[in-house]
Design a protein around this motif. Structure first.
Motif, mmCIF file in Angstrom:
data_model
loop_
_atom_site.group_PDB
_atom_site.id
_atom_site.type_symbol
_atom_site.label_atom_id
_atom_site.label_comp_id
_atom_site.label_asym_id
_atom_site.label_seq_id
_atom_site.Cartn_x
_atom_site.Cartn_y
_atom_site.Cartn_z
ATOM 1 N N MET A 1 65.348 101.406 29.621
ATOM 2 C CA MET A 1 66.656 101.325 30.294
ATOM 3 C C MET A 1 67.481 100.217 29.663
ATOM 4 N N SER A 2 68.735 100.509 29.458
ATOM 5 C CA SER A 2 69.614 99.487 28.893
ATOM 6 C C SER A 2 70.203 98.651 30.022
ATOM 7 N N LEU A 3 70.870 97.578 29.653
ATOM 8 C CA LEU A 3 71.502 96.711 30.646
ATOM 9 C C LEU A 3 72.550 97.481 31.440
ATOM 10 N N LEU A 4 73.275 98.363 30.756
ATOM 11 C CA LEU A 4 74.299 99.158 31.439
ATOM 12 C C LEU A 4 73.672 100.043 32.517
ATOM 13 N N ASP A 5 72.520 100.639 32.209
ATOM 14 C CA ASP A 5 71.831 101.472 33.199
ATOM 15 C C ASP A 5 71.451 100.641 34.420
ATOM 16 N N LEU A 6 70.947 99.441 34.188
ATOM 17 C CA LEU A 6 70.552 98.580 35.300
ATOM 18 C C LEU A 6 71.757 98.206 36.160
ATOM 19 N N VAL A 7 72.879 97.924 35.527
ATOM 20 C CA VAL A 7 74.102 97.572 36.269
ATOM 21 C C VAL A 7 74.548 98.748 37.126
ATOM 22 N N ILE A 8 74.529 99.943 36.558
ATOM 23 C CA ILE A 8 74.941 101.134 37.312
ATOM 24 C C ILE A 8 74.030 101.348 38.516
ATOM 25 N N VAL A 9 72.729 101.243 38.303
ATOM 26 C CA VAL A 9 71.772 101.424 39.398
ATOM 27 C C VAL A 9 71.994 100.364 40.474
ATOM 28 N N ALA A 10 72.238 99.124 40.069
ATOM 29 C CA ALA A 10 72.460 98.048 41.034
ATOM 30 C C ALA A 10 73.726 98.293 41.851
ATOM 31 N N VAL A 11 74.794 98.738 41.195
ATOM 32 C CA VAL A 11 76.047 99.002 41.904
ATOM 33 C C VAL A 11 75.861 100.123 42.918
ATOM 34 N N ILE A 12 75.182 101.188 42.529
ATOM 35 C CA ILE A 12 74.934 102.300 43.451
ATOM 36 C C ILE A 12 74.099 101.826 44.636
ATOM 37 N N ALA A 13 73.076 101.030 44.380
ATOM 38 C CA ALA A 13 72.228 100.526 45.461
ATOM 39 C C ALA A 13 73.037 99.672 46.432
ATOM 40 N N VAL A 14 73.926 98.830 45.921
ATOM 41 C CA VAL A 14 74.758 97.985 46.782
ATOM 42 C C VAL A 14 75.694 98.841 47.622
ATOM 43 N N LEU A 15 76.296 99.862 47.025
ATOM 44 C CA LEU A 15 77.188 100.745 47.773
ATOM 45 C C LEU A 15 76.440 101.458 48.897
ATOM 46 N N ILE A 16 75.227 101.898 48.613
ATOM 47 C CA ILE A 16 74.427 102.572 49.636
ATOM 48 C C ILE A 16 74.100 101.599 50.768
#
Length: 42
Positions: A1-16
């Protein structure tokens, strides 16, 4: 996983989490309001 993937996953988790938190808070508030109304009518 790249850093961008981790950022996207983190943002989605925060929104949820925010969505669930807001929904839970509104549900609790409505529950308390209905309970107070029930006590007031008796």
């Amino acid at each position: 996983m790249s850093l961008l993937d981790l950022v996207i996953v983190a943002v989605i988790a925060v929104l949820i989490l925010l969505t669930v938190g807001l929904y839970w808070r509104e549900h609790r508030r409505a529950e308390v309001r209905s309970r107070d109304a029930g006590e007031g009518s008796e």
